[in-house]
Design a protein around this motif. Sequence first.
Motif, PDB file in Angstrom:
ATOM      1  N   GLU A   1      63.093 -19.002 102.804  1.00 44.66           N
ATOM      2  CA  GLU A   1      63.175 -20.154 103.696  1.00 44.66           C
ATOM      3  C   GLU A   1      63.767 -21.339 102.948  1.00 44.66           C
ATOM      4  OE1 GLU A   1      59.189 -20.855 105.092  1.00 44.66           O
ATOM      5  OE2 GLU A   1      59.022 -18.676 105.314  1.00 44.66           O
ATOM      6  N   GLY A   2      64.729 -21.935 103.565  1.00 47.61           N
ATOM      7  CA  GLY A   2      65.256 -23.172 102.999  1.00 47.61           C
ATOM      8  C   GLY A   2      66.240 -22.996 101.863  1.00 47.61           C
ATOM      9  N   TRP A   3      65.749 -22.639 100.712  1.00 45.03           N
ATOM     10  CA  TRP A   3      66.617 -22.576  99.537  1.00 45.03           C
ATOM     11  C   TRP A   3      67.504 -21.341  99.565  1.00 45.03           C
ATOM     12  CZ3 TRP A   3      68.232 -25.673  95.794  1.00 45.03           C
ATOM     13  CH2 TRP A   3      68.856 -25.106  94.682  1.00 45.03           C
ATOM     14  N   GLN A   4      68.808 -21.556  99.488  1.00 45.32           N
ATOM     15  CA  GLN A   4      69.741 -20.437  99.416  1.00 45.32           C
ATOM     16  C   GLN A   4      70.137 -20.216  97.960  1.00 45.32           C
ATOM     17  OE1 GLN A   4      70.517 -18.555 102.049  1.00 45.32           O
ATOM     18  NE2 GLN A   4      69.171 -19.878 103.253  1.00 45.32           N
ATOM     19  N   PRO A   5      69.701 -19.121  97.367  1.00 46.92           N
ATOM     20  CA  PRO A   5      70.017 -18.905  95.949  1.00 46.92           C
ATOM     21  C   PRO A   5      71.523 -18.773  95.727  1.00 46.92           C
ATOM     22  CG  PRO A   5      68.315 -17.382  96.691  1.00 46.92           C
ATOM     23  CD  PRO A   5      68.850 -18.052  97.916  1.00 46.92           C
TER      24      PRO A   5
ATOM     25  N   VAL B   1      68.461  -5.545  91.210  1.00 47.78           N
ATOM     26  CA  VAL B   1      68.077  -4.775  92.386  1.00 47.78           C
ATOM     27  C   VAL B   1      67.214  -3.602  91.962  1.00 47.78           C
ATOM     28  CG1 VAL B   1      68.920  -3.403  94.315  1.00 47.78           C
ATOM     29  CG2 VAL B   1      70.197  -5.431  93.573  1.00 47.78           C
ATOM     30  N   LYS B   2      67.708  -2.923  90.907  1.00 49.92           N
ATOM     31  CA  LYS B   2      66.979  -1.767  90.382  1.00 49.92           C
ATOM     32  C   LYS B   2      65.574  -2.154  89.960  1.00 49.92           C
ATOM     33  CE  LYS B   2      69.995   1.221  87.834  1.00 49.92           C
ATOM     34  NZ  LYS B   2      70.242   1.419  86.431  1.00 49.92           N
ATOM     35  N   ALA B   3      65.466  -3.284  89.306  1.00 52.93           N
ATOM     36  CA  ALA B   3      64.168  -3.702  88.785  1.00 52.93           C
ATOM     37  C   ALA B   3      63.309  -4.327  89.884  1.00 52.93           C
ATOM     38  CB  ALA B   3      64.356  -4.686  87.631  1.00 52.93           C
ATOM     39  N   GLY B   4      63.881  -4.475  91.075  1.00 56.77           N
ATOM     40  CA  GLY B   4      63.133  -5.056  92.185  1.00 56.77           C
ATOM     41  C   GLY B   4      62.814  -6.528  91.993  1.00 56.77           C
ATOM     42  N   ILE B   5      63.710  -7.231  91.304  1.00 51.87           N
ATOM     43  CA  ILE B   5      63.408  -8.642  91.042  1.00 51.87           C
ATOM     44  C   ILE B   5      64.382  -9.574  91.767  1.00 51.87           C
ATOM     45  CG2 ILE B   5      62.204  -8.292  88.866  1.00 51.87           C
ATOM     46  CD1 ILE B   5      64.767  -9.054  87.408  1.00 51.87           C
ATOM     47  N   LEU B   6      65.146  -9.020  92.692  1.00 49.73           N
ATOM     48  CA  LEU B   6      66.111  -9.853  93.410  1.00 49.73           C
ATOM     49  C   LEU B   6      65.415 -10.988  94.161  1.00 49.73           C
ATOM     50  CD1 LEU B   6      69.204  -9.553  93.677  1.00 49.73           C
ATOM     51  CD2 LEU B   6      68.812  -8.581  95.939  1.00 49.73           C
TER      52      LEU B   6
ATOM     53  N   LEU C   1      76.366  -9.035  94.210  1.00 50.39           N
ATOM     54  CA  LEU C   1      75.152  -9.850  94.241  1.00 50.39           C
ATOM     55  C   LEU C   1      75.039 -10.607  95.551  1.00 50.39           C
ATOM     56  CD1 LEU C   1      74.583 -11.563  90.776  1.00 50.39           C
ATOM     57  CD2 LEU C   1      72.892 -10.386  92.177  1.00 50.39           C
ATOM     58  N   GLN C   2      76.171 -11.208  95.914  1.00 48.15           N
ATOM     59  CA  GLN C   2      76.207 -11.972  97.166  1.00 48.15           C
ATOM     60  C   GLN C   2      75.794 -11.096  98.345  1.00 48.15           C
ATOM     61  OE1 GLN C   2      78.463 -15.038  96.220  1.00 48.15           O
ATOM     62  NE2 GLN C   2      76.784 -15.922  97.377  1.00 48.15           N
ATOM     63  N   THR C   3      76.350  -9.905  98.371  1.00 51.28           N
ATOM     64  CA  THR C   3      76.038  -8.976  99.460  1.00 51.28           C
ATOM     65  C   THR C   3      74.559  -8.617  99.467  1.00 51.28           C
ATOM     66  OG1 THR C   3      78.228  -8.048  99.114  1.00 51.28           O
ATOM     67  CG2 THR C   3      76.748  -6.816 100.560  1.00 51.28           C
ATOM     68  N   MET C   4      74.030  -8.308  98.307  1.00 52.85           N
ATOM     69  CA  MET C   4      72.617  -7.954  98.223  1.00 52.85           C
ATOM     70  C   MET C   4      71.739  -9.102  98.715  1.00 52.85           C
ATOM     71  SD  MET C   4      72.815  -4.940  97.203  1.00 52.85           S
ATOM     72  CE  MET C   4      71.097  -4.534  97.077  1.00 52.85           C
ATOM     73  N   LEU C   5      72.139 -10.323  98.346  1.00 53.42           N
ATOM     74  CA  LEU C   5      71.342 -11.481  98.746  1.00 53.42           C
ATOM     75  C   LEU C   5      71.404 -11.695 100.251  1.00 53.42           C
ATOM     76  CD1 LEU C   5      72.155 -13.921  95.831  1.00 53.42           C
ATOM     77  CD2 LEU C   5      69.917 -12.988  96.421  1.00 53.42           C
ATOM     78  N   GLU C   6      72.562 -11.385 100.835  1.00 52.82           N
ATOM     79  CA  GLU C   6      72.687 -11.542 102.282  1.00 52.82           C
ATOM     80  C   GLU C   6      71.831 -10.523 103.017  1.00 52.82           C
ATOM     81  OE1 GLU C   6      76.903 -11.480 102.854  1.00 52.82           O
ATOM     82  OE2 GLU C   6      77.094 -13.435 101.869  1.00 52.82           O
TER      83      GLU C   6
ATOM     84  N   ILE D   1      66.006 -18.155  86.951  1.00 48.50           N
ATOM     85  CA  ILE D   1      67.430 -17.826  86.858  1.00 48.50           C
ATOM     86  C   ILE D   1      67.545 -16.352  86.473  1.00 48.50           C
ATOM     87  CG2 ILE D   1      69.592 -18.306  85.651  1.00 48.50           C
ATOM     88  CD1 ILE D   1      68.619 -21.139  85.159  1.00 48.50           C
ATOM     89  N   ILE D   2      68.255 -15.596  87.272  1.00 47.10           N
ATOM     90  CA  ILE D   2      68.468 -14.187  86.940  1.00 47.10           C
ATOM     91  C   ILE D   2      69.895 -14.012  86.439  1.00 47.10           C
ATOM     92  CG2 ILE D   2      68.582 -11.845  87.871  1.00 47.10           C
ATOM     93  CD1 ILE D   2      66.192 -12.492  89.553  1.00 47.10           C
ATOM     94  N   VAL D   3      70.001 -13.434  85.246  1.00 47.03           N
ATOM     95  CA  VAL D   3      71.302 -13.309  84.592  1.00 47.03           C
ATOM     96  C   VAL D   3      71.802 -11.869  84.671  1.00 47.03           C
ATOM     97  CG1 VAL D   3      72.590 -13.726  82.459  1.00 47.03           C
ATOM     98  CG2 VAL D   3      70.570 -15.105  82.968  1.00 47.03           C
ATOM     99  N   GLU D   4      73.018 -11.731  85.107  1.00 46.32           N
ATOM    100  CA  GLU D   4      73.686 -10.427  85.109  1.00 46.32           C
ATOM    101  C   GLU D   4      74.995 -10.587  84.350  1.00 46.32           C
ATOM    102  OE1 GLU D   4      72.722  -7.533  86.566  1.00 46.32           O
ATOM    103  OE2 GLU D   4      70.954  -8.250  87.646  1.00 46.32           O
ATOM    104  N   ALA D   5      75.631  -9.467  84.042  1.00 50.09           N
ATOM    105  CA  ALA D   5      76.957  -9.527  83.435  1.00 50.09           C
ATOM    106  C   ALA D   5      77.777  -8.377  83.976  1.00 50.09           C
ATOM    107  CB  ALA D   5      76.842  -9.444  81.911  1.00 50.09           C
ATOM    108  N   PRO D   6      79.095  -8.557  84.044  1.00 47.32           N
ATOM    109  CA  PRO D   6      79.923  -7.451  84.532  1.00 47.32           C
ATOM    110  C   PRO D   6      79.911  -6.296  83.535  1.00 47.32           C
ATOM    111  CG  PRO D   6      81.302  -9.315  83.832  1.00 47.32           C
ATOM    112  CD  PRO D   6      79.884  -9.753  83.712  1.00 47.32           C
ATOM    113  N   GLY D   7      80.148  -5.116  84.058  1.00 51.87           N
ATOM    114  CA  GLY D   7      80.288  -3.963  83.176  1.00 51.87           C
ATOM    115  C   GLY D   7      78.998  -3.484  82.565  1.00 51.87           C
ATOM    116  N   MET D   8      77.874  -3.732  83.229  1.00 47.58           N
ATOM    117  CA  MET D   8      76.594  -3.251  82.704  1.00 47.58           C
ATOM    118  C   MET D   8      76.190  -1.959  83.430  1.00 47.58           C
ATOM    119  SD  MET D   8      75.533  -5.607  80.472  1.00 47.58           S
ATOM    120  CE  MET D   8      73.779  -5.226  80.332  1.00 47.58           C
ATOM    121  N   GLY D   9      77.154  -1.235  83.929  1.00 51.18           N
ATOM    122  CA  GLY D   9      76.843  -0.067  84.746  1.00 51.18           C
ATOM    123  C   GLY D   9      77.121  -0.399  86.192  1.00 51.18           C
ATOM    124  N   ASP D  10      76.947   0.577  87.056  1.00 50.33           N
ATOM    125  CA  ASP D  10      77.380   0.399  88.434  1.00 50.33           C
ATOM    126  C   ASP D  10      76.468  -0.483  89.270  1.00 50.33           C
ATOM    127  OD1 ASP D  10      79.714   1.651  88.252  1.00 50.33           O
ATOM    128  OD2 ASP D  10      79.006   3.614  88.936  1.00 50.33           O
ATOM    129  N   ASP D  11      75.168  -0.412  88.971  1.00 49.28           N
ATOM    130  CA  ASP D  11      74.240  -1.097  89.853  1.00 49.28           C
ATOM    131  C   ASP D  11      73.925  -2.491  89.360  1.00 49.28           C
ATOM    132  OD1 ASP D  11      73.948   1.227  91.386  1.00 49.28           O
ATOM    133  OD2 ASP D  11      72.554   2.019  89.893  1.00 49.28           O
TER     134      ASP D  11
END
Lengths: 134, 313
Positions: B214-218, B175-180, B203-208, B161-171
Amino acid sequence: MRKIRVLIAKPGLDGHDRGAKIVARALRDAGMEVIYTGLHQTPEMIVEAAIQEDVDVIGLSLLSGAHMTLFPRVLDLLRENDAQDIMVTGGGIIPEKDAEKLKGLGMTQIWGPGTPTDEIVTFIKEKMEPGARS
Amino acid sequence: MDLVPRILGGDRRAVARLMTLVESGAPEAKKALAELHPHTGKAHIVGITGPPGTGKSTLVDKLALEFLKRNKTVGIVAVDPSSPFTGGAFLGDRIRMSTVAMDKRVFIRSMGTRKKLGGLARGTNDFIRILDAYGKDIILVETVGAGQSEVDIVRTAHTTIIVEAPGMGDDIQAVKAGILEIGDIFVVNKADRDGVERTMRELQTMLELNPDKEGWQPPVMETVARDGVGIEEVVDKAQEHMAYLKESGMLEQGLKQRAELELLAIVREEISRHVLEKGVEREELDALLDRIMQLELDPYSAAEEVLGRLRDR
Ligand SMILES: Nc1nc2c(ncn2[C@@H]2O[C@H](COP(=O)(O)OP(=O)(O)O)[C@@H](O)[C@H]2O)c(=O)[nH]1
Ligand SMILES: [Mg+2]
């Protein structure tokens, strides 16, 4: 290599953890692992955390004046859990005669407000020298 | 008394003590881990990672509570960085885990990253193995998602599970950490704050854009961990993900990959130790280092020399 692990806990109701945090930082900077559990911890919570984290030392910080009930309770619970090998220390506004009594009950050291953090670091390090703990 | 039967019998003090032995590299720890191994493999391991302050510990607390409601026992490993200079660490994740900390079905252990033989992932792996043998159904592993070692830890999890929060900067930090790529579930926590929609959308856009797994859509989900909002849905997804792993055969495949990673890491570590203990004396090593510094010898040839000596002995 064995690293000294310390639980810094604030039992009771007072909401001042500045002192506790200063001590926590000093211990960390001295190379120890400090587990900090936050405000308003019950003796039960403190002892459970100390056991799961397998700490060498518990540091209790208290300003509310309830030390004569809360500190002995921690000692009792440790004994009930067969964990009396964990060293218990305390800090806060604690009158000399209370401090003596608490040491009689099994606390290893009590520090008054404004004790230099160096003193605390040195004390713990010396007590934790190899062989000092079973 | 021997720790292994005590751990299998449910003694939490023995669990705690073996973890300490593992961390201090005690020889008896290896033996105990070996004996525990046949009793592992039952737990669902869930990694929770993301930037500091996004609410990971708070989320872990609430996820644990939800798993308890579903009659699962829970082990938690909370990893925080150690200072690379002093080796000390401030481990504060427990502050946020007070909802479940006193529950008898929960065991929480904090861990500093230290400088660990064989890397950080080995240490957490061993903790996970102990909790698994101890009988925990769910093991939640919290790490600060910042670099390679965190990625390695996450590799040991079934569900990440990757946790993000709004307002943590622009990026988007992941993605920055290369862990998407390693996320199975994305959570935007602090959904009570402004900017949730934007973070979700990004996030949705980055994932697209990312070539899909394969198979599992995060999924991208929102939570207010502090108030327990959205937690059931995340646990549903985590369980769904586990079911998917089983059905698709990915679980087996993953287990094999994990076993390989771990085995090779141990072998590597043992070889280096063996070389340093048996292959070269300190003075010989110093002499080689001198020659490398004087540019008389290159490190590859020096390594050949060291290994050659080992073969001859
Ligand atoms: N507004 C808001 N704050 C939250 C939420 N979840 C956690 N927090 C706060 O965020 C801060 C950091 O939380 P923590 O769990 O320690 O984050 P971590 O560093 O990622 O483990 C704490 O002050 C939490 O109370 C949430 O859903 N909304
Ligand atoms: Mg945390």
